[in-house]
Enzyme design. Sequence first.
Site, PDB file in Angstrom:
ATOM      1  N   SER A  23      39.063 102.774   8.796  1.00  0.00           N
ATOM      2  CA  SER A  23      38.326 101.525   8.635  1.00  0.00           C
ATOM      3  C   SER A  23      38.761 100.833   7.358  1.00  0.00           C
ATOM      4  CB  SER A  23      36.811 101.788   8.607  1.00  0.00           C
ATOM      5  OG  SER A  23      36.479 102.609   7.505  1.00  0.00           O
ATOM      6  N   GLY A  24      38.366  99.575   7.235  1.00  0.00           N
ATOM      7  CA  GLY A  24      38.697  98.784   6.054  1.00  0.00           C
ATOM      8  C   GLY A  24      37.934  97.483   6.097  1.00  0.00           C
ATOM      9  N   GLY A  25      38.352  96.539   5.236  1.00  0.00           N
ATOM     10  CA  GLY A  25      37.657  95.263   5.185  1.00  0.00           C
ATOM     11  C   GLY A  25      37.771  94.477   6.473  1.00  0.00           C
ATOM     12  N   ASP A 130      53.228  93.485   3.814  1.00  0.00           N
ATOM     13  CA  ASP A 130      52.326  94.586   3.475  1.00  0.00           C
ATOM     14  C   ASP A 130      52.980  95.940   3.761  1.00  0.00           C
ATOM     15  OD1 ASP A 130      49.989  95.501   2.327  1.00  0.00           O
ATOM     16  OD2 ASP A 130      48.832  95.453   4.181  1.00  0.00           O
TER      17      ASP A 130
END
Length: 250
Positions: A23-25, A130
């Site tokens: 998970s992340g932002g 990225d």
Amino acid sequence: TKKFSTMVRLYDDRYEFVRDLGSGGFGRVFLAKEQVSGRMVAIKQLINRGASERRIILKEIQTIARFNDPGIVTYYHQFSSADDLFLVMEYCEKGPLNEQPFKPEAIVYYLIQLANTLQRVHEQKIVHRDIKPANILVNKDGHVKIADFGIANDTNGTRAYLSPVELRHGIVDPLDARADIYALGVTMLELLSGENPFQYKTLPECERIHAGKHFGMERLPAWQQEIILKAIQPLPELRFQTMTDFAEAL
């Protein structure tokens, strides 16, 4: 559409939830099984994205999907539910490259593959923006795949993989592929030395590390150090100018 039945959670009426992967932002990624074929897929759930952001994400995914490149994680399709966007993609069973117990010579071999893949990407006027170990995945056959083109051709990136020039002045040209060269150089440093010297550092600290060349790679062979130093030059003009140059040096 999400449907819930006894002990089974379905997404888009066809994907059975298996377990969370991370998970992340942006939201989360989870493992799912396609009910008809039994194929395992990774599904990225992007939470509460606005219409403009969705268009950008879908445009980049559709661009990458045209490659059908063995070095890029395959995106199969997308679907929506309420305010969330779901991206269905290839599942790479072994996870991120930095979580694998590879020997240095194997890491170098994979870096050559990654540089060649990114050269093909750059030739299509796409800059990943990225590149980092977490976005390099390994499938069950041991092949490396570049993942997460969500901010391709954008003016963002992960701080620990951005050059001091970009951190100080911002990303002036999002199509300058030499940003990916710097990020792959830091990735090489991290994979071979075991750490990223720029992690959690402020801009002045990063500049001091570069000025003093305190990269923590003294134990690496001299030829590897030379390649890393060339790739992570703060000034883009002093780096490798193409991923082909990077790959040939390796």
